[in-house]
Design a protein around this motif. Structure first.
Motif, PDB file in Angstrom:
ATOM      1  N   HIS A   1      42.331  36.052  38.007  1.00  0.00           N
ATOM      2  CA  HIS A   1      42.061  36.212  39.460  1.00  0.00           C
ATOM      3  C   HIS A   1      43.065  37.310  39.977  1.00  0.00           C
ATOM      4  O   HIS A   1      44.431  36.886  39.743  1.00  0.00           O
ATOM      5  CB  HIS A   1      41.888  35.014  40.482  1.00  0.00           C
ATOM      6  N   ASP A   2      42.673  38.407  40.627  1.00  0.00           N
ATOM      7  CA  ASP A   2      43.451  39.270  41.404  1.00  0.00           C
ATOM      8  C   ASP A   2      42.855  39.517  42.762  1.00  0.00           C
ATOM      9  O   ASP A   2      41.664  39.986  42.763  1.00  0.00           O
ATOM     10  CB  ASP A   2      43.455  40.406  40.685  1.00  0.00           C
ATOM     11  N   ASP A   3      43.423  39.400  43.784  1.00  0.00           N
ATOM     12  CA  ASP A   3      43.071  39.652  45.090  1.00  0.00           C
ATOM     13  C   ASP A   3      42.510  41.022  45.518  1.00  0.00           C
ATOM     14  O   ASP A   3      41.445  41.213  45.971  1.00  0.00           O
ATOM     15  CB  ASP A   3      43.920  39.214  46.201  1.00  0.00           C
ATOM     16  N   GLU A   4      43.140  42.110  44.796  1.00  0.00           N
ATOM     17  CA  GLU A   4      42.922  43.494  45.131  1.00  0.00           C
ATOM     18  C   GLU A   4      41.575  43.759  44.323  1.00  0.00           C
ATOM     19  O   GLU A   4      40.781  44.248  44.939  1.00  0.00           O
ATOM     20  CB  GLU A   4      44.029  44.532  44.692  1.00  0.00           C
TER      21      GLU A   4
ATOM     22  N   TRP B   1      39.896  45.569  32.088  1.00  0.00           N
ATOM     23  CA  TRP B   1      41.004  44.796  32.243  1.00  0.00           C
ATOM     24  C   TRP B   1      42.191  45.074  31.207  1.00  0.00           C
ATOM     25  O   TRP B   1      41.804  45.120  30.112  1.00  0.00           O
ATOM     26  CB  TRP B   1      40.933  43.312  32.278  1.00  0.00           C
TER      27      TRP B   1
ATOM     28  N   ARG C   1      43.511  43.780  28.649  1.00  0.00           N
ATOM     29  CA  ARG C   1      43.693  42.494  27.966  1.00  0.00           C
ATOM     30  C   ARG C   1      42.809  42.917  26.611  1.00  0.00           C
ATOM     31  O   ARG C   1      41.660  43.356  26.822  1.00  0.00           O
ATOM     32  CB  ARG C   1      42.965  41.595  28.831  1.00  0.00           C
TER      33      ARG C   1
ATOM     34  N   ALA D   1      46.963  47.623  40.881  1.00  0.00           N
ATOM     35  CA  ALA D   1      48.067  47.221  40.594  1.00  0.00           C
ATOM     36  C   ALA D   1      48.490  46.428  39.389  1.00  0.00           C
ATOM     37  O   ALA D   1      49.392  46.480  38.646  1.00  0.00           O
ATOM     38  CB  ALA D   1      48.962  46.769  42.127  1.00  0.00           C
ATOM     39  N   ASN D   2      47.635  45.545  39.134  1.00  0.00           N
ATOM     40  CA  ASN D   2      47.498  44.814  38.044  1.00  0.00           C
ATOM     41  C   ASN D   2      47.282  45.488  36.795  1.00  0.00           C
ATOM     42  O   ASN D   2      47.418  44.856  35.593  1.00  0.00           O
ATOM     43  CB  ASN D   2      46.866  43.492  38.002  1.00  0.00           C
ATOM     44  N   GLY D   3      46.948  46.542  36.834  1.00  0.00           N
ATOM     45  CA  GLY D   3      46.638  47.486  35.447  1.00  0.00           C
ATOM     46  C   GLY D   3      45.203  47.563  35.270  1.00  0.00           C
ATOM     47  O   GLY D   3      44.874  48.220  34.314  1.00  0.00           O
TER      48      GLY D   3
END
Length: 187
Positions: A28-31, A146, A148, A174-176
């Motif tokens: 989970h990532d809010d952005e 993602w 991953r 921001a999380n890539g």
């Protein structure tokens, strides 16, 4: 005419679910979650395969999900609003409003739906998206890629699927993760 858009989360090595059939590959990532909500907001109809429908139906059938945060409440509202068409030969009934079952994918019916729709349609599920792509119905692919590697599982499109794509837009998170928006050439 409305567009038919294939929207999916995908690992960097091209998988939408792992080798055990799990969709929970992507943290989970809010952005990214807020972006996905905005992306789906313009859709008037969701076309789903059975497994994806059953996974997503909880956004309407489990009020605890919407109660988790303002972001989840907004996503639940956005998911609930559109019509849904579930393609399944095994599903006997649906658990959500504005939803109907179709036993087989009919390209002519989807073409007619696109021609008469007031807003865009999305297609979810690799098998269903492949059928729509092969019928020349998909106008855009939106991939949330993602950072991953999964190493195996279900690919976002099966081997042998061919199409020429044109990059229309991209966004980095921001999380890539990266959102890639492609149009299909010749559509």
């Amino acid at each position: 005419m409305a567009k038919l858009i294939y929207v999916t989360n995908v690992s960097l090595d091209g998988y939408i679910e792992d080798e055990h059939g799990s969709f929970t590959l992507f943290p989970h990532d809010d952005e990214v979650f807020a972006f996905t909500t905005d992306l789906l907001r313009s859709a008037g109809t969701f076309l789903y395969g059975r497994r994806l429908y059953e996974t997503m139906a909880v956004w309407e059938t489990d009020p605890a999900l919407a109660a988790q945060s303002d972001l989840t409440a907004e996503f639940a509202k956005v998911w609930h609003a559109p019509n849904k068409v579930v393609y399944s030969t095994t599903l006997d009934a649906v658990s959500t409003a504005h939803t109907r079952i179709e036993r087989h994918f009919d390209p002519a019916a989807v073409r007619q739906l696109k021609a008469t729709a007031d807003s865009d349609l999305t297609v979810g599920g690799a098998h269903l998206a492949t059928q729509a792509l092969q019928a020349g119905l998909v106008d855009e692919c939106h991939l949330l890629v993602w950072p991953r590697l999964v190493g195996g599982g279900k690919p976002w499109l099966p081997a042998g699927t061919r199409a020429d794509l044109e990059l229309l837009d991209e966004r980095r998170f921001a999380n890539g993760a990266v959102h890639l928006r492609y149009g299909l050439r010749g559509q």
